[in-house]
Motif scaffolding. Sequence first.
Motif, PDB file in Angstrom:
ATOM      1  N   SER A 126       0.835  -1.065   0.067  1.00 45.90           N
ATOM      2  CA  SER A 126       0.094   0.031  -0.080  1.00 45.90           C
ATOM      3  C   SER A 126       0.798   1.284   0.179  1.00 45.90           C
ATOM      4  O   SER A 126       2.055   1.203   0.398  1.00 45.90           O
ATOM      5  CB  SER A 126      -0.709   0.094   1.163  1.00 45.90           C
ATOM      6  N   HIS A 127       0.450   2.491  -0.643  1.00 42.03           N
ATOM      7  CA  HIS A 127       1.173   3.372  -0.384  1.00 42.03           C
ATOM      8  C   HIS A 127       1.638   3.963   1.124  1.00 42.03           C
ATOM      9  O   HIS A 127       2.472   4.624   1.161  1.00 42.03           O
ATOM     10  CB  HIS A 127       0.023   4.567  -1.267  1.00 42.03           C
ATOM     11  N   ALA A 128       0.754   3.667   2.004  1.00 43.77           N
ATOM     12  CA  ALA A 128       0.838   4.150   3.431  1.00 43.77           C
ATOM     13  C   ALA A 128       2.249   3.267   3.893  1.00 43.77           C
ATOM     14  O   ALA A 128       3.198   4.005   4.397  1.00 43.77           O
ATOM     15  CB  ALA A 128      -0.340   3.800   4.100  1.00 43.77           C
ATOM     16  N   VAL A 129       2.223   1.959   3.457  1.00 42.42           N
ATOM     17  CA  VAL A 129       3.303   1.337   3.874  1.00 42.42           C
ATOM     18  C   VAL A 129       4.632   1.784   2.928  1.00 42.42           C
ATOM     19  O   VAL A 129       5.779   1.988   3.675  1.00 42.42           O
ATOM     20  CB  VAL A 129       3.181  -0.208   3.648  1.00 42.42           C
ATOM     21  N   GLY A 130       4.452   2.015   1.903  1.00 39.99           N
ATOM     22  CA  GLY A 130       5.465   2.183   0.989  1.00 39.99           C
ATOM     23  C   GLY A 130       6.053   3.555   1.293  1.00 39.99           C
ATOM     24  O   GLY A 130       7.291   3.918   1.201  1.00 39.99           O
ATOM     25  N   SER A 131       5.285   4.539   1.714  1.00 40.91           N
ATOM     26  CA  SER A 131       5.799   5.821   2.012  1.00 40.91           C
ATOM     27  C   SER A 131       6.694   5.870   3.205  1.00 40.91           C
ATOM     28  O   SER A 131       7.620   6.609   3.218  1.00 40.91           O
ATOM     29  CB  SER A 131       4.611   6.700   2.268  1.00 40.91           C
ATOM     30  N   GLU A 132       6.358   5.136   4.377  1.00 42.33           N
ATOM     31  CA  GLU A 132       7.223   4.919   5.439  1.00 42.33           C
ATOM     32  C   GLU A 132       8.553   4.239   5.135  1.00 42.33           C
ATOM     33  O   GLU A 132       9.395   4.656   5.737  1.00 42.33           O
ATOM     34  CB  GLU A 132       6.332   4.589   6.536  1.00 42.33           C
ATOM     35  N   VAL A 133       8.387   3.054   4.279  1.00 43.97           N
ATOM     36  CA  VAL A 133       9.555   2.369   4.203  1.00 43.97           C
ATOM     37  C   VAL A 133      10.539   3.185   3.179  1.00 43.97           C
ATOM     38  O   VAL A 133      11.825   3.096   3.504  1.00 43.97           O
ATOM     39  CB  VAL A 133       9.094   0.923   3.252  1.00 43.97           C
TER      40      VAL A 133
END
Length: 424
Positions: free
Chosen positions: A176-183
């Motif tokens: 998800s973009h939420a996970v990807g942004s933090e990673v």
Amino acid sequence: MLSKGTREGDEKLGASLKSGVKLDLKMLIEELESIDVPSVFICPISLEPMRDPVTLCTGQTYDRANILTWFSLGHNTCPTTMQELWDDSITPNRILNQFILNWFSQKYLAMKKKLEDVQGRALELLDKLKKVKGQARVQALKELHYLVDSHASTRKTVAEKGGLSLIFSFLGPFTSHAVGSEVIGILVNLDLSSELKKNLMHPAKVSLLVDIMNEGTIQTKMNCAKLIEMLLMEGNGSESETQVVSSLSLLVGLLRLIRDQKHPNGVLTGLILLKIICSHESVRSSVVSIGTVAQLIELLPILNNECLEIALHILEVLSTLPEGRVALKECPNIIPNVVKLLMRVSESCTQFALSILWAIYKLAPKECASKAVEAGLAVKLLLVIQSGCNPVLKQKSAEFLKMCSLDYSTSILISKCMLTTTIQ
């Protein structure tokens, strides 16, 4: 009013000393150089914390090394009061020295405990990330992102405890973009191995990076751009690298970032990556085709000096293409705006601006020469020729001045230059 510190602080200090930890004042001051120190601890001569305070007969206290240097220069006065000293002896101020040592020791121990707590929390989060999914994973990544962004010690902990491979594993086809942004926010703060960079260059991973950049917040856009920059800086010329720089979606996203004047750091980040992309000759036509030239020209008057130099460099590179020159010529007020940049910011900016004008001149000599002279080009070129710029730039300026003067009589050109009789 100076306090000896709280009972709790003294107990911590005592426990530390009993445990065999040697707290050297010089080391403490160097470790805590960025914190605000009570003014009573500051030497009036160096304006730095005193390591060995001594007191003069006037009652003023200084660091021993500084006051001895003052005396060695032939002074026989108190630096603060300028009173002549009736006694040249110096007395160690042991009470103040103890106060200083206690204060710095307590600050150091508190900082050390905080770092240990931060590192411990980072390890807890890494362990938690192995077990959780969904929103719990997003929250854990968000907290780890904050710790990595704020503390160098956390970055080291994550790298040493195998956190890189764990975090990287969250970038997949269903991320998800939420996970990807933090990673991405975490990865951009870490030293990535060549192997990990190679894996990130996989087309699917790059596509995910670009998607997240185009959809994310301004900070996410910047992190994605910085991470892609890190990957391209490897410079191995692989097929994957070519695919990255050829991504139209990436180029469009970069232009959006560059146009966002509300966030100057984002503009700079976008320009730096675009400059790297334009170093690949194969992609320059694509860069021109999406309207980059017109958009950069429009931004020139409002860019800061650092961004301006990068933008002009990009425009100079694009001016080597026929379609790049056409795009430059079609920009409204291009010639007056570029002429203004000569001898304004730096020698590099002047060189880039002159190259851009040359490119337009080759396409439409008479039109360019007329507009350039009317905009004050001759004056600027004469300034370049008389300046301490490099000989190649001076020669280029002289040649351009000669070409632009062909359609003018000497008297008219001089009047256009607004020169004094002496310079004429």
